[in-house]
Design a protein around this motif. Structure first.
Motif, PDB file in Angstrom:
ATOM      1  N   TYR A 271       0.741  -1.140   0.156  1.00 14.76           N
ATOM      2  CA  TYR A 271      -0.002  -0.118   0.179  1.00 14.76           C
ATOM      3  C   TYR A 271       1.001   1.584  -0.180  1.00 14.76           C
ATOM      4  N   ALA A 272       2.051   1.114   0.613  1.00 14.17           N
ATOM      5  CA  ALA A 272       2.869   2.449   0.586  1.00 14.17           C
ATOM      6  C   ALA A 272       3.559   2.483  -0.525  1.00 14.17           C
ATOM      7  N   ASN A 273       4.321   1.826  -1.073  1.00 15.07           N
ATOM      8  CA  ASN A 273       5.145   1.718  -2.519  1.00 15.07           C
ATOM      9  C   ASN A 273       4.460   2.520  -3.500  1.00 15.07           C
ATOM     10  N   PRO A 274       3.325   2.092  -4.035  1.00 14.95           N
ATOM     11  CA  PRO A 274       2.663   2.812  -5.145  1.00 14.95           C
ATOM     12  C   PRO A 274       2.546   4.314  -4.790  1.00 14.95           C
ATOM     13  N   VAL A 275       2.331   4.679  -3.531  1.00  9.00           N
ATOM     14  CA  VAL A 275       2.040   6.046  -3.302  1.00  9.00           C
ATOM     15  C   VAL A 275       3.158   6.926  -3.611  1.00  9.00           C
TER      16      VAL A 275
END
Length: 485
Positions: free
Chosen positions: A217-221
């Protein structure tokens, strides 16, 4: 080699454990030598050429430690001892600077002057910051007359011990080397095996099942922010909180596994992580997060700069310098310098507020603990955005989104860059808040199980069930975040 890999779990660990205790029946020194050799094998699994670098670092610091010890007089340090210490520190910091900061220095000069010096693209050796700081502490303690044991095998094992070699904790000689002299270290202890495997299994679960899920969830943002996307409020906060919990569970997982693995060998590592998101202020946060690094920075940098002995203003300057250098220690990027600066400012404000409250004798307000905890948590989250971002501009872009400058929700949904439904993401974030702020940590859970009447059966069942479940989910191998430091 990674703790969360088949080769570690099914080959390295059982072989190292079995041979260590077999050799210990014949000679303790031979068993210690085996554990040191196994640690070098563990380190060399990633890049064999850097084993020589680790060996050279250990040999250099051991010889310099002996030289400093011999240069001391019975009354204390001498000018010659001081000169040797400075030479050793320069050597250690030069090694660290070359591998970690050469390209950072070149790129910074290029940006400031318009020059086009070529980057060296040096590959950073894993754990170089940790084994360098560990040995710097040893040298300083020799100079101060605190370190007095110079067994070469014990020193080599102290500096290379595989559970802490890659990502800490930052050890002091007095926490480790005396344990290798104890006969009980070389005897199998079922209670230590039970508690060690339980803590290791909990850590493995937190890494493979929890931390790596938050990474999705963190990496794409953060990738979208780096690409120039103007993220809305909801998605920016999802990315920031997801990374906040990814880092929490990733680092606490490594800390747990290091402690658990060490207990298998009857070695106690210092606690390095103690529910930091439960902190009610930044001072308390740094007593709970990366505790051994905080202690190192306090004992060998902050106090050496003068600490709080030269007035309030100088104390605040020392705090800022310590945190800025601590930020730079984490990586060769201006984002880490800014992260350290932010935490330096946080600490200065926290200390100033405490001094003001004491001076004015302000009463404690009902519910202030909750408010203080919320403010501390938000401040930490904002700083983690800077820590995680690839550059300052993308960090600022994401912080703008968190402030609502880009609107509050994307027309495409709650988090269009995240390949999961909004309900799933929110459930994971709510779970992260609940676990990190309200539930006992893994060491507290293990201690409770140890005190339970049926502890042997409970520990065995808990460790076994968690271990099997996690191993069945070894479908993707990811490194620990602190490996890059």
């Amino acid at each position: 080699m990674l703790f969360n890999s088949y080769e570690f779990v099914f080959f390295f660990l059982p072989v190292t454990f079995a041979v260590f205790f077999v050799l210990a029946r014949f000679r303790h020194r031979l068993a210690a030598f085996w554990l040191a050799a196994a640690s070098f094998f563990f380190y060399g699994w990633w890049a064999p050429r850097y084993v020589l670098l680790l060996l050279a670092s250990i040999a250099f610091n051991y010889v310099m430690g002996l030289a400093i010890a011999h240069a001391r007089s019975p009354d204390g340090a001498t000018p010659r001892a001081r000169l040797l210490l400075i030479a050793a520190l320069v050597g250690d910091l030069a090694l660290l600077g070359y591998y970690k900061y050469t390209d950072f220095f070149i790129s910074s000069v290029n940006a400031a002057t318009g020059l086009e010096w070529s980057l060296t693209h040096i590959v950073l050796p894993l754990g170089i910051s940790f084994f360098t700081f560990t040995q710097i502490a040893f040298l300083v303690d020799v100079y101060r007359g605190i370190a007095r044991e110079y067994n070469p095998i014990h020193y080599t094992l102290f500096a290379s011990y595989f559970p802490h070699l890659i990502a800490g904790p930052v050890l002091h000689h007095k926490q480790m080397m005396p344990q290798f002299d104890k006969p009980e270290t070389y005897r199998i202890d079922i209670a230590n095996i039970n508690s060690g495997m339980t803590i290791f299994a909990i850590g493995l679960f937190k890494k493979v099942i929890v931390a790596d899920q938050f990474a999705l969830y963190a990496n794409p943002v953060f990738t979208a922010a780096q690409a120039g996307a103007h993220l809305p409020f909801a998605e920016a906060w999802i990315g920031a909180l997801a990374y906040t919990f990814q880092l929490y569970f990733d680092f606490s997982a490594y800390s747990d596994m290091a402690i658990g693995l060490s207990r298998l060998f009857n070695v106690e590592l210092p606690v390095n992580f103690n529910s930091p998101y439960k902190a009610l202020n930044i001072i308390d946060f740094w007593r709970r997060w990366h505790m051994t690094l905080s202690k190192f920075l306090r004992d060998y940098l902050y106090i050496s700069l003068g600490g709080n002995r030269r007035g309030r203003t100088r104390r605040y300057v020392n705090l800022m310098l310590t945190m800025v250098l601590g930020g730079l220690w984490h990586g060769a990027n201006w984002t880490f310098v800014l992260w350290g600066t932010l935490h330096g400012l946080y600490l200065v404000v926290n200390h100033a507020w405490q001094a003001l409250r004491e001076a004015l004798a302000l009463p404690k307000i009902r519910g202030s603990g909750f408010i203080a905890g919320a403010i501390t948590f938000v401040a930490v989250v904002v700083a983690w955005v800077v820590f995680r971002a690839n550059d300052i501009s993308s960090a600022w872009s994401l912080i703008q989104g968190m402030a609502g400058w880009n609107g509050f929700r994307s027309p495409a949904g709650l988090a269009p860059h995240v390949a999961a439904s909004g309900a799933v993401v929110m459930a994971w974030l709510a779970g992260g808040i609940a676990v990190s702020k309200m539930l006992p940590n893994s060491l507290e859970i293990a201690a409770a199980l140890e005190n339970w009447r049926y502890r042997g059966r409970a520990l065995g069942f808990a460790a076994g069930a968690l271990f099997v479940y996690v191993v069945l989910n070894f479908n993707r191998i990811t490194t620990f975040i602190y490996f890059q430091f």
